[in-house]
Design a protein around this motif. Structure first.
Motif, PDB file in Angstrom:
ATOM      1  N   ASP A 175      28.345  63.768  52.924  1.00  0.00           N
ATOM      2  CA  ASP A 175      27.450  63.799  52.652  1.00  0.00           C
ATOM      3  C   ASP A 175      27.206  64.175  50.859  1.00  0.00           C
ATOM      4  O   ASP A 175      26.528  63.883  49.804  1.00  0.00           O
ATOM      5  N   GLU A 176      28.221  64.926  50.425  1.00  0.00           N
ATOM      6  CA  GLU A 176      28.776  65.108  49.072  1.00  0.00           C
ATOM      7  C   GLU A 176      29.042  63.848  48.274  1.00  0.00           C
ATOM      8  O   GLU A 176      28.523  63.207  46.769  1.00  0.00           O
ATOM      9  N   PHE A 177      29.956  62.815  48.966  1.00  0.00           N
ATOM     10  CA  PHE A 177      30.389  61.981  48.770  1.00  0.00           C
ATOM     11  C   PHE A 177      30.211  60.761  49.328  1.00  0.00           C
ATOM     12  O   PHE A 177      31.147  60.762  50.593  1.00  0.00           O
ATOM     13  N   PRO A 178      29.096  60.124  49.171  1.00  0.00           N
ATOM     14  CA  PRO A 178      28.696  58.856  50.536  1.00  0.00           C
ATOM     15  C   PRO A 178      29.975  57.745  50.185  1.00  0.00           C
ATOM     16  O   PRO A 178      30.150  57.512  49.428  1.00  0.00           O
TER      17      PRO A 178
ATOM     18  N   THR B 275      37.783  60.265  39.978  1.00  0.00           N
ATOM     19  CA  THR B 275      38.564  61.110  41.418  1.00  0.00           C
ATOM     20  C   THR B 275      38.859  60.375  42.019  1.00  0.00           C
ATOM     21  O   THR B 275      37.982  59.206  42.823  1.00  0.00           O
ATOM     22  N   TYR B 276      40.321  60.463  42.950  1.00  0.00           N
ATOM     23  CA  TYR B 276      40.336  59.501  43.652  1.00  0.00           C
ATOM     24  C   TYR B 276      40.959  60.203  44.998  1.00  0.00           C
ATOM     25  O   TYR B 276      41.027  61.542  44.533  1.00  0.00           O
ATOM     26  N   PHE B 277      40.623  59.944  46.492  1.00  0.00           N
ATOM     27  CA  PHE B 277      40.875  60.134  47.140  1.00  0.00           C
ATOM     28  C   PHE B 277      41.704  59.404  47.849  1.00  0.00           C
ATOM     29  O   PHE B 277      42.039  58.130  48.295  1.00  0.00           O
ATOM     30  N   PHE B 278      42.914  60.390  49.080  1.00  0.00           N
ATOM     31  CA  PHE B 278      44.028  59.228  49.614  1.00  0.00           C
ATOM     32  C   PHE B 278      43.280  59.775  51.750  1.00  0.00           C
ATOM     33  O   PHE B 278      43.169  61.121  50.962  1.00  0.00           O
ATOM     34  N   LYS B 279      43.770  58.810  51.884  1.00  0.00           N
ATOM     35  CA  LYS B 279      43.823  59.372  53.848  1.00  0.00           C
ATOM     36  C   LYS B 279      44.388  57.948  54.357  1.00  0.00           C
ATOM     37  O   LYS B 279      44.049  56.702  54.149  1.00  0.00           O
ATOM     38  N   GLY B 280      45.598  58.555  54.880  1.00  0.00           N
ATOM     39  CA  GLY B 280      46.637  57.881  55.383  1.00  0.00           C
ATOM     40  C   GLY B 280      47.072  56.489  55.050  1.00  0.00           C
ATOM     41  O   GLY B 280      47.695  56.689  53.806  1.00  0.00           O
ATOM     42  N   SER B 281      46.980  55.171  54.951  1.00  0.00           N
ATOM     43  CA  SER B 281      47.249  53.662  53.778  1.00  0.00           C
ATOM     44  C   SER B 281      46.183  53.299  53.005  1.00  0.00           C
ATOM     45  O   SER B 281      46.136  52.568  52.874  1.00  0.00           O
TER      46      SER B 281
ATOM     47  N   TYR C 111      42.972  54.248  49.922  1.00  0.00           N
ATOM     48  CA  TYR C 111      42.852  55.237  48.981  1.00  0.00           C
ATOM     49  C   TYR C 111      41.254  54.991  48.881  1.00  0.00           C
ATOM     50  O   TYR C 111      40.632  53.943  48.585  1.00  0.00           O
ATOM     51  N   TRP C 112      40.062  55.332  47.692  1.00  0.00           N
ATOM     52  CA  TRP C 112      38.647  55.794  47.218  1.00  0.00           C
ATOM     53  C   TRP C 112      38.670  56.248  45.944  1.00  0.00           C
ATOM     54  O   TRP C 112      39.457  56.436  45.358  1.00  0.00           O
ATOM     55  N   ARG C 113      38.150  55.316  45.023  1.00  0.00           N
ATOM     56  CA  ARG C 113      37.955  56.529  43.511  1.00  0.00           C
ATOM     57  C   ARG C 113      36.435  56.280  43.241  1.00  0.00           C
ATOM     58  O   ARG C 113      34.760  55.355  43.983  1.00  0.00           O
TER      59      ARG C 113
ATOM     60  N   MET D 241      30.554  56.281  44.249  1.00  0.00           N
ATOM     61  CA  MET D 241      32.125  55.147  44.381  1.00  0.00           C
ATOM     62  C   MET D 241      32.238  54.337  44.158  1.00  0.00           C
ATOM     63  O   MET D 241      30.987  53.776  43.444  1.00  0.00           O
ATOM     64  N   ALA D 242      33.395  53.848  42.864  1.00  0.00           N
ATOM     65  CA  ALA D 242      32.995  53.358  41.584  1.00  0.00           C
ATOM     66  C   ALA D 242      34.039  52.284  42.408  1.00  0.00           C
ATOM     67  O   ALA D 242      35.000  52.034  42.128  1.00  0.00           O
ATOM     68  N   GLY D 243      33.098  51.215  42.892  1.00  0.00           N
ATOM     69  CA  GLY D 243      33.492  50.001  43.081  1.00  0.00           C
ATOM     70  C   GLY D 243      33.968  49.368  44.500  1.00  0.00           C
ATOM     71  O   GLY D 243      33.371  50.581  45.474  1.00  0.00           O
ATOM     72  N   THR D 244      34.531  48.928  45.207  1.00  0.00           N
ATOM     73  CA  THR D 244      34.454  48.489  46.935  1.00  0.00           C
ATOM     74  C   THR D 244      35.657  48.972  47.459  1.00  0.00           C
ATOM     75  O   THR D 244      36.732  49.431  47.146  1.00  0.00           O
ATOM     76  N   TYR D 245      35.619  50.198  48.039  1.00  0.00           N
ATOM     77  CA  TYR D 245      36.455  50.783  48.819  1.00  0.00           C
ATOM     78  C   TYR D 245      36.093  50.652  49.814  1.00  0.00           C
ATOM     79  O   TYR D 245      35.250  51.075  50.631  1.00  0.00           O
ATOM     80  N   PRO D 246      37.244  51.287  51.376  1.00  0.00           N
ATOM     81  CA  PRO D 246      38.899  52.054  50.576  1.00  0.00           C
ATOM     82  C   PRO D 246      39.423  50.597  50.045  1.00  0.00           C
ATOM     83  O   PRO D 246      39.247  49.337  50.508  1.00  0.00           O
TER      84      PRO D 246
END
Length: 520
Positions: free
Chosen positions: A330-333, A349-355, A357-359, A365-370
């Motif tokens: 809800d905070e970071f769609p 701000t960068y977020f990481f999970k397993g293999s 990441y998101w920006r 969200m800034a771009g197409t992620y993960p």
């Protein structure tokens, strides 16, 4: 606090007419026998079957309530007694005090030294046909093989790796492991060992096992849980996880929780399966987080502190706005739950999970992620923390007891032992970030450390309690343990370090030198 997820009605767990029913836990003797059986109190801490003192008693109850995701009152209230009488697995919940403060919610035991395992049903169920039981067992094993490197084969030998039996009461593995009748212990299994019983799974024949219905006890869910033990997983305190010790009723569209997946992959590596995210992640305990999984900042000056599912925000005015904690998505769609790490490097701000990441730029969200973590050349999967160090402006990551310095790829001679950061926990940290006061902070369990950049060491007076100092939790309602230290005047000023908004002269000086390279 979220209502208890245990939805099993007493009528659903009654065994067939004529079978023995488990005794309700009511007396002090029964209560403390339960607490000892499941590891919440050790024999050495008991006198004549009771806790040796009030401190030991309170701590044991707190551990039980924490594992059950209840309000940690330290007293056996109605909710605690209800959970104590809920059908469950017969395996222990705790091995030591350290189990209650581990970073990962899953916990690991011994593992198999091979990944191709065999199984067979050696004693049949009275409730379901052999063909139905074998089909259910295949599905239960597949839940684990879909997300790991494991494979399972049905064999006809009497000595497979995993022997499966249905039996009642004492059934050959000792008096202390006997079953107690319907509605109590549903089943148990044994961790992989060189013993003949290692890996075996036993199901209480006094239960009424069913398939695909809310009546009785769903054999698939119980079997999948027990096979987790057969593969070396201990119990989890994540209420929606399969490895949570209590039976929560029939789940029609079953999916392994990310916590279960993280555990089995930590044991045996990743498979090719693509499990879905759970639909109903749990909320933080009492709307406050006893410990966090990651912390970061965003471009607008906010600071965030999160556990597996929810996030607190401290705004640029150093206040926690109304409505927090919120669900991470809800905070970071677009962000998933169970993130590993995060850090802010202006303007993103960068977020990481397993293999992956998101920006993000603030909360968008800034771009197409993960994207694949392989974009960050040299970094391992499943990171523990990420941060920009105030002293040199460098980007750092930690995993276990090692750390990495990143500069267009992991720098030469890394990883290095985290012990070089004097005073931090030797087995690693849960989270880290640089706050807008210029200091770098590290988080472990329920505590945090402020780092002294000049001395390359933890500052004097730390660790302190994270929930009180950063999240504004009431210390009178948050159990800190018999010997917890809230950091001196923490109860008088629950803002703690978060209220120190003006950088120190030392921090300002080193920030000005952030472009310089330090070999640390």
């Amino acid at each position: 606090m979220m209502p208890r997820l245990v939805v099993l009605l007493l009528g659903c767990c009654l065994a067939a007419v004529g079978s023995m029913a488990a005794e309700q836990i009511e007396t002090q003797d029964q209560i403390w026998e339960f607490m000892k059986k499941y590891g919440y109190i050790m024999e050495d801490d008991m006198v004549n079957g009771m806790p040796k003192d009030e401190e030991t008693k309170t701590k044991s109850i707190i551990y039980f309530q924490k594992m059950g995701n209840m309000t940690m009152t330290g007293t056996l209230d109605e909710e605690s007694m209800e959970l104590m009488n809920t059908p469950r697995c017969g395996m222990t919940d705790m091995e030591s005090d350290a189990d209650m403060v581990r970073r990962k919610r899953y916990a690991l035991g011994p593992r198999w030294t091979k990944t191709d395992l065999t199984w067979n049903v050696l004693q049949d169920s009275d409730d379901l046909s052999r063909a139905d039981v074998e089909r259910i067992m295949e599905r239960a094993f597949k839940a684990w093989s879909d997300v790991s490197t494991l494979t399972f084969r049905k064999v006809t030998t009497n000595e497979p790796d995993i022997k499966i039996i249905f039996a009642a009461n004492e059934h050959g593995d000792g008096f202390n492991a006997r079953f107690d009748g319907s509605g109590g212990v549903l089943a148990h299994a044994y961790f992989p060992t060189s013993n003949l019983i290692g890996g075996d799974a036993h199901f209480d024949e006094d239960e009424t096992y069913t398939d695909g219905t809310s009546s009785g006890i769903n054999l698939f869910q119980v079997a999948a849980h027990e096979f987790g033990h057969s593969l070396g997983l201990r119990h989890s305190d994540v209420q929606d996880a399969l490895m949570y010790p209590y039976y929560r009723g029939y789940v029609a569209n079953f999916q392994l929780h990310r916590d279960d997946i993280a555990g089995i992959q930590a044991q045996y590596g990743e498979g090719n399966g693509q499990p879905e995210e759970p639909d109903t992640p749990s909320t933080p305990l009492d709307n406050c987080m006893p410990q966090i999984s990651w912390a970061t900042r965003t471009r607008d000056g906010s600071a965030y502190f999160a556990n597996e599912t929810h996030v607190f925000r401290r705004a640029s005015n150093n206040m926690i706005p109304a409505g927090y904690p919120k669900m991470i998505g809800d905070e970071f769609p677009g962000l998933p739950t169970d993130l590993d790490a995060a850090f802010y490097y202006s303007p993103y701000t960068y977020f990481f999970k397993g293999s992956q990441y998101w920006r993000f730029r603030n909360r968008a969200m800034a771009g197409t992620y993960p994207r694949p973590l392989s974009d960050w050349q040299g970094l391992p999967n499943d990171l523990d923390s990420a941060y920009v160090w105030t002293r040199n402006g460098g980007i750092y990551f930690t995993k276990g007891n090692q750390y990495y310095r990143y500069n267009r790829g992991v720098s030469s001679y890394y990883p290095q032992p985290l012990s070089r950061w004097g005073g931090l926990p030797s087995d690693g940290v849960d989270a880290a970030f640089r706050y807008n006061n210029g200091y770098t902070y590290f988080f472990k369990g329920s505590e945090y450390y402020r780092f002294n950049d000049r001395n390359i060491n933890v500052a004097s007076g730390y660790p302190r309690n994270t929930a009180i100092q950063w999240l504004g939790c009431d210390p009178n309602e948050l159990f800190l343990g018999p010997t917890a230290d809230t950091g001196g005047d923490a109860t008088a000023d629950t803002g703690g370090d978060a209220t120190v908004m003006v950088p120190s002269m030392v921090a300002v000086f080193f920030s000005a030198l952030s472009a310089l390279y330090y070999a640390f």
